[in-house]
Enzyme design. Structure first.
Site, PDB file in Angstrom:
ATOM      1  N   ASP A  27       0.853  -1.191   0.000  1.00 16.66           N
ATOM      2  CA  ASP A  27       0.000   0.000   0.000  1.00 16.66           C
ATOM      3  C   ASP A  27       0.881   1.232   0.000  1.00 16.66           C
ATOM      4  OD1 ASP A  27      -2.736   1.192   0.199  1.00 16.66           O
ATOM      5  OD2 ASP A  27      -1.866   2.057   2.011  1.00 16.66           O
ATOM      6  N   GLU A  31       1.080   5.566   0.327  1.00 13.78           N
ATOM      7  CA  GLU A  31       0.429   6.849   0.608  1.00 13.78           C
ATOM      8  C   GLU A  31       1.069   7.830  -0.356  1.00 13.78           C
ATOM      9  OE1 GLU A  31      -2.168   6.738   2.684  1.00 13.78           O
ATOM     10  OE2 GLU A  31      -1.594   4.638   2.999  1.00 13.78           O
ATOM     11  N   HIS A  37      -5.155   4.177   6.802  1.00 15.33           N
ATOM     12  CA  HIS A  37      -4.597   5.219   5.942  1.00 15.33           C
ATOM     13  C   HIS A  37      -3.123   5.497   6.244  1.00 15.33           C
ATOM     14  CE1 HIS A  37      -7.961   6.087   3.456  1.00 15.33           C
ATOM     15  NE2 HIS A  37      -8.768   6.354   4.469  1.00 15.33           N
ATOM     16  N   ASP A  94      -2.675  -0.325   6.260  1.00 22.32           N
ATOM     17  CA  ASP A  94      -3.578  -0.725   5.179  1.00 22.32           C
ATOM     18  C   ASP A  94      -3.076  -2.003   4.498  1.00 22.32           C
ATOM     19  OD1 ASP A  94      -5.257   1.334   5.702  1.00 22.32           O
ATOM     20  OD2 ASP A  94      -4.849   2.478   3.872  1.00 22.32           O
TER      21      ASP A  94
END
Length: 563
Positions: free
Chosen positions: A12, A14, A151, A156
């Site tokens: 994942d 960001e 998040h 995540d």
DNA sequence: CATCTAATGTAGCGAACTGG
DNA sequence: CCAGTTCGCTACATTAGATG
């Protein structure tokens, strides 16, 4: 490769936004999964070389200050690549994460990732079609997964890895997906080949069907926006509708496609099945639902025409019903059948086959010598001709079966003489003719003079009787009543007879395509139920009260003289 | 046989979701 | 906000079939 032997790297990212070209990676998190267990973790903040927008900080908790001292992407990505190895790149909406990774690699001048990818959103859409949302939050809630740091990249990724393991086991149980190849293929399968019984079908089955009244009628299946998809008729609405919504899996592709779109079912009840048949026909033609193949348009079926307005009538066929004093019989299926009937009449009855001009000139033609004509052109014997016409009428109304008998004899003779080809031909003609005449027999009148009440007692509906009122060959209305009818039902029957069989009513000028189609449907239905039907005929001398009494008599099963 | 209509197949667009 | 995916719908083209 067996799924247990594969390495999944659930990743994942960001990022500072959603556009790979303008926005940058600011955190990478990944967990390595082998045979259902987490074997390694990767987590690293990345300097995006730009400030973190406020709304992103609000969502992720990552500030510009936090990433300021982190290494930039070109330092982090080689480590991540090493962690990824040749594992399968898994992410929730993998095209998002993949395109950011590729964009960063391109900036570095590196090769983009060659790894296989697996998307948990795609799997969710196929495995949990009924779930309202396929977002990671909803899935975590659905599977009761505790997410530490929603998040944030590693949080995540951990949650996504749990979701992945759920999906893999569901795939093994429900879809026999055992290999990595099958798993990767599955995420690209179209929904409809994957989905079992969709939720909306279940809800129609459970919530709508119990409310359907046990009556004949017409039903409409509609899509989300209310557009009709399919219109059908039912002798009994609940039975018919249930059959549509059960055993959905075994139905054909076309029907499955329709059922996928169905969101609601509507119905209109009718007094009788015949009324439902006619209403169905009208509505299909008016609305043309996508999944109705039959009955989408009106056809001009041929009718047999006996030109009784003429002093010396002839028989022909036509696709138009006019108010021209001629008698019309039928309709028949097609041109071939119409020609066959006209031909049979020509061969068995001595009607003239000349045109008016020849008739008036008194020109004897070859048919006279073949004994196929009473030769009115010479004799001017209207009376003798009228008896022939009367015999033709008896034949066309199915009253005179002698022609069929003669044809049967000829067929036998052909067969005895080993002329099997001719015998077979005669048999085909005979079969068609029997069917055509049997349809006429119940009406026993040309179309325009068909005035009757048809009393139908279905064997599977004890205690119930349907009465159909036919005027000028057209269905007018129908009444369902108990057998024997209650006093109220008798009153209502009388009332309907009064309004339908008004002596003063003028016959229709012309018959529309719709009338012709409905006459065909009526005659078809009458033929199909001929053994369960009795017809109570109406003539201008019959009073409505007599007619109603006669109907009531039949309803009680007491045979009575027809009125 | 030419013409018209209806059925069927296809491309493209919008809507609804997913990610940060 | 953007980009990607999928479905449903519409418009259009093609094909099959009926009609005179």
């Amino acid at each position: 490769m067996d799924i247990a032997d594969a390495t999944f790297v659930v990743t994942d990212l960001e990022t500072t936004g959603t556009t790979p070209d303008d926005d940058r990676i600011m955190e990478i998190g990944a967990v390595k999964v082998r045979d259902g267990a987490v074997v390694d973790r990767f987590q690293q903040l990345v300097n995006p070389q730009q400030s973190v927008p406020g709304r992103i900080t609000k969502m992720t908790g990552i500030t510009t200050g936090m990433v300021f001292e982190a290494p930039p992407a070109d330092e982090v990505l080689p480590d991540y690549r090493a962690f990824l190895g040749d594992g399968i790149l898994v992410a929730h909406n993998v095209s998002f994460d993949g395109s950011f990774l590729d964009a960063e690699l391109q900036r570095m001048g590196d090769e983009t990732l060659p790894n296989e990818t697996l998307c948990t959103v795609r799997l969710a859409r196929r495995l949990l079609p009924g779930l309202d949302s396929k977002g990671l939050s909803r899935l975590a809630q659905f599977y009761d997964i505790d997410v530490e740091g929603r998040h944030r990249a590693l949080g995540d990724a951990e949650a996504t890895s749990v979701v992945l393991r759920r999906f893999v086991s569901q795939l093994a149980f429900e879809h026999e997906v055992e290999t990595v190849e099958a798993l990767l293929r599955f995420q690209h399968q179209s929904y409809q080949t994957v989905r079992e019984v969709p939720g909306h079908i279940e809800s129609i089955r459970d919530e709508v069907l119990p409310d359907v009244p046990d009556e004949p009628g017409v039903y409409v299946m509609k899509n989300r926006s209310g557009t009709p998809l399919y219109i059908g008729k039912a002798k009994r609405l609940p039975d018919r509708l249930r059959s549509h919504f059960t055993a959905v899996e075994s139905s054909g592709a076309r029907k499955r496609k329709m059922l996928q779109k169905v969101r609601s079912v509507d119905w209109t009840t009718t007094a009788t099945e015949l009324e439902a048949i006619l209403l169905e026909s009208r509505r299909i033609k008016a609305e043309k639902p996508r999944y109705n193949r039959a009955q989408r348009r009106y056809y001009n079926r041929p009718f047999i025409r006996l030109d009784t307005a003429h002093e010396y009538p002839t028989v022909s066929w036509t696709r138009r019903l006019e108010a021209d004093g001629a008698e019309y019989y039928g309709p028949v299926r097609n041109t071939e059948q119409a020609e066959m009937v006209v031909d049979v009449v020509g061969r068995f009855f001595q009607l003239r086959e000349c045109d008016d001009e020849r008739l008036h000139l008194g020109q004897r033609c070859l048919y006279a010598d073949m004994d196929r004509c009473t030769v009115p052109c010479e004799t001017k014997d209207a009376e003798a001709y009228a008896t022939v016409v009367e015999r033709v009428r008896a034949f066309l109304t199915g009253q005179d079966q002698s022609v069929l008998g003669t044809m049967w004899d000829r067929m036998q003779r052909a067969s005895d003489n080993l002329n099997f080809e001719k015998a077979a031909e005669l048999r085909d003609t005979l079969e068609q003719l029997e069917r055509i005449l049997e349809k006429q027999r119940v009406a026993a009148a040309p179309v325009r003079q068909h005035n009757a009440a048809l009393v139908h007692q279905a064997p599977d509906r004890a205690g119930r009787v349907d009465v159909m009122l036919v005027r000028f060959g057209r269905f007018e209305e129908s009444i369902a009543c108990a057998a024997p009818p209650s006093p109220e039902e008798r009153d209502s029957l009388l009332e309907r007879c009064r309004s339908v069989f008004d002596v003063e009513a003028d016959p229709p000028e012309t018959f529309s395509k719709r009338d012709a189609t409905e006459i065909r449907l009526l005659s078809h239905w009458v033929y199909a139920h001929r053994d369960e039907l009795t017809a109570v005929r109406w003539t201008p001398r019959t009073s409505p009260a007599d007619l109603a009494d006669a109907i009531a008599g039949r309803v009680q099963g007491q045979p009575q003289q027809s009125a």
